[in-house]
Design a protein around this motif. Structure first.
Motif, mmCIF file in Angstrom:
data_model
loop_
_atom_site.group_PDB
_atom_site.id
_atom_site.type_symbol
_atom_site.label_atom_id
_atom_site.label_comp_id
_atom_site.label_asym_id
_atom_site.label_seq_id
_atom_site.Cartn_x
_atom_site.Cartn_y
_atom_site.Cartn_z
ATOM 1 N N VAL A 14 0.945 -1.295 -0.097
ATOM 2 C CA VAL A 14 0.176 0.050 0.011
ATOM 3 C C VAL A 14 0.709 1.016 0.080
ATOM 4 O O VAL A 14 1.842 1.436 1.049
ATOM 5 C CB VAL A 14 -1.005 -0.407 1.348
ATOM 6 N N ASN A 15 1.028 2.177 -0.717
ATOM 7 C CA ASN A 15 1.759 3.336 -1.472
ATOM 8 C C ASN A 15 0.857 4.181 -1.367
ATOM 9 O O ASN A 15 0.895 4.946 -2.716
ATOM 10 C CB ASN A 15 2.454 3.069 -3.172
ATOM 11 N N PRO A 16 0.142 5.193 -0.619
ATOM 12 C CA PRO A 16 -0.411 6.724 -1.051
ATOM 13 C C PRO A 16 0.968 7.396 -0.709
ATOM 14 O O PRO A 16 2.184 6.928 -0.298
ATOM 15 C CB PRO A 16 -0.393 6.337 1.191
ATOM 16 N N GLU A 17 1.565 8.526 -1.661
ATOM 17 C CA GLU A 17 1.401 9.330 -2.006
ATOM 18 C C GLU A 17 1.667 10.789 -1.363
ATOM 19 O O GLU A 17 0.352 11.082 -2.334
ATOM 20 C CB GLU A 17 1.735 9.315 -3.039
ATOM 21 N N ALA A 18 1.840 10.999 -0.524
ATOM 22 C CA ALA A 18 1.590 12.770 -0.176
ATOM 23 C C ALA A 18 -0.017 13.415 0.098
ATOM 24 O O ALA A 18 -0.335 13.404 -0.129
ATOM 25 C CB ALA A 18 2.099 13.970 -1.057
ATOM 26 N N SER A 19 0.008 12.420 0.996
ATOM 27 C CA SER A 19 -1.979 11.777 0.936
ATOM 28 C C SER A 19 -2.059 12.996 2.256
ATOM 29 O O SER A 19 -3.545 12.763 2.253
ATOM 30 C CB SER A 19 -2.514 10.735 1.289
ATOM 31 N N GLY A 20 -1.464 13.193 3.244
ATOM 32 C CA GLY A 20 -1.475 14.452 4.367
ATOM 33 C C GLY A 20 -2.575 14.432 5.340
ATOM 34 O O GLY A 20 -2.874 12.947 5.295
ATOM 35 N N CYS A 21 -3.285 15.167 5.533
ATOM 36 C CA CYS A 21 -4.967 15.304 6.466
ATOM 37 C C CYS A 21 -5.273 14.428 5.812
ATOM 38 O O CYS A 21 -6.147 14.137 4.794
ATOM 39 C CB CYS A 21 -4.942 16.795 6.742
ATOM 40 N N GLY A 22 -6.146 13.345 6.777
ATOM 41 C CA GLY A 22 -7.429 12.309 6.216
ATOM 42 C C GLY A 22 -6.361 11.492 5.597
ATOM 43 O O GLY A 22 -7.614 10.450 5.284
ATOM 44 N N GLY A 23 -5.726 11.190 5.260
ATOM 45 C CA GLY A 23 -4.442 10.248 5.152
ATOM 46 C C GLY A 23 -3.834 9.656 6.126
ATOM 47 O O GLY A 23 -3.623 9.024 7.134
ATOM 48 N N THR A 24 -2.092 9.715 5.602
ATOM 49 C CA THR A 24 -1.081 9.573 6.808
ATOM 50 C C THR A 24 -1.022 10.209 7.470
ATOM 51 O O THR A 24 0.246 9.717 8.277
ATOM 52 C CB THR A 24 0.140 8.859 5.833
ATOM 53 N N GLY A 25 -1.561 11.010 7.634
ATOM 54 C CA GLY A 25 -0.913 12.427 8.854
ATOM 55 C C GLY A 25 -1.207 12.145 9.906
ATOM 56 O O GLY A 25 -2.307 11.179 10.406
ATOM 57 N N CYS A 26 -1.199 13.047 10.605
ATOM 58 C CA CYS A 26 -1.028 13.044 12.047
ATOM 59 C C CYS A 26 -2.139 14.278 12.383
ATOM 60 O O CYS A 26 -2.111 15.228 11.918
ATOM 61 C CB CYS A 26 -0.164 12.995 12.597
ATOM 62 N N TYR A 27 -3.922 14.376 13.205
ATOM 63 C CA TYR A 27 -4.763 15.432 12.996
ATOM 64 C C TYR A 27 -4.538 15.715 14.230
ATOM 65 O O TYR A 27 -4.849 17.246 14.278
ATOM 66 C CB TYR A 27 -5.883 14.783 13.259
ATOM 67 N N ARG A 28 -3.444 15.376 15.227
ATOM 68 C CA ARG A 28 -3.083 15.875 16.512
ATOM 69 C C ARG A 28 -1.618 17.048 16.473
ATOM 70 O O ARG A 28 -1.444 17.981 16.991
ATOM 71 C CB ARG A 28 -2.964 14.694 17.815
ATOM 72 N N ILE A 29 -0.969 16.275 15.338
ATOM 73 C CA ILE A 29 0.013 17.176 14.910
ATOM 74 C C ILE A 29 -0.056 17.430 13.538
ATOM 75 O O ILE A 29 -0.253 17.759 12.886
ATOM 76 C CB ILE A 29 1.423 16.076 15.300
#
Length: 299
Positions: free
Chosen positions: A196-211
């Protein structure tokens, strides 16, 4: 590592049980109700040339008999006979997947590259009413566009299996930005995706809501990472309605994206990020990857 009733996860077998608890919170609370298995899946050839190197196109129709949904998949095949390892990308709408030079980088390595246009499943527009296509097929299931696009990845793989085109030991889901969010979710929902290779998925993807983070771009300007408020203001239809309650209250969320990443274990999770893509939050993403890595250690 803690079950809802307080018991601790200590083995991979425990985790397999714990992960089932997490789906309702981590997946459905964030992206909406998971649609059921489709009533049918039909494949119609649109362009299946005999010439080596030519692109194959099939039309996929699935969903319910009352409200079927159709979309096309475009396959660049390697030489010889399959089945082949396959990379599936939902971002045909971006255009680059039709570039023969890009496709050749895969086919020269014996990998089939398959792309579909997720916008045929539900539109990629700001439409809080969520009308059309898959929304009408499963009107009683309240979900956002990211869940609908993830559905497209899974049906594409179903079709390739039916066509006997794919080596199921090596299936990759990938996508960029919003397409990366959809690829990540699809990988969580479909364990047939070995990579599984998400690219630059950011908020709502591989990012962090808290940080959140701030950093300087190459031009010296200061930028910040995207927040839950940012993304829901721009694209409320991507997520479940429940997420609105946590705008400016991310600390109160009962999960963060290390939970989502952990649901992929022990498969290969490869997160592509650009260090200078501050909006996508590479620091935020790194933090959730480090937290999720603890689950891989169980295996």
């Amino acid at each position: 590592f803690t079950f809802e009733r307080g018991r601790k996860v200590s083995t991979a077998a425990d985790w397999e049980e714990r992960r089932k608890e997490l789906y309702k919170t981590v997946v459905e609370m964030q992206y909406g109700k998971i649609p059921p298995e489709p009533e049918f899946l039909e494949i119609d050839p649109l362009c299946v040339p005999n010439t080596e190197g030519r692109m194959n196109i099939w039309k996929i129709t699935s969903g319910t008999r009352k409200h079927p949904v159709s979309f096309s998949i475009y396959a660049h095949k390697p030489a010889g006979d399959g089945p082949w390892p396959v990379v599936i990308d939902g971002d045909l709408c971006y255009g680059c997947m039709q570039n023969p030079e890009i496709a050749k980088k895969f086919t020269d390595r014996g990998i089939m590259l398959v792309a579909f246009n997720r916008c045929e499943i539900v539109p990629d527009i700001r439409n809080p009413k969520r009308t059309g296509n898959l929304y009408e097929t499963y009107a009683e299931y309240h979900f956002g566009a990211l869940m609908a696009w993830a559905w497209g990845f899974i049906r594409t793989l179903d079709a390739l299996v039916q066509l006997d085109q794919v080596d199921l030991s090596c299936v990759t889901f990938t996508g960029l930005s919003r397409g990366g969010k959809a690829a990540l979710l699809a990988g969580v929902l479909d364990e047939r995706a070995a990579i599984v290779n998400p690219e630059a998925s950011g908020c709502g993807g591989t990012g962090c809501y808290r940080i959140h983070m701030k950093a300087l771009e190459e031009d010296g300007s200061e930028k910040r990472s995207e927040t839950l408020q940012d993304i829901l203001n721009s694209f409320p239809d991507w997520f479940s309605e429940e997420m609105k309650a946590y705008v400016d209250r991310e600390q109160d969320l009962p999960f963060d994206q290390h939970y989502l990443k952990a649901l992929l274990a022990p498969r290969v999770f490869f997160d592509s990020e650009a260090l200078s893509d501050v909006w996508a939050g590479p620091v935020n993403t790194y933090m959730t990857s480090m937290a999720a890595r603890e689950i891989w250690k169980l295996y």
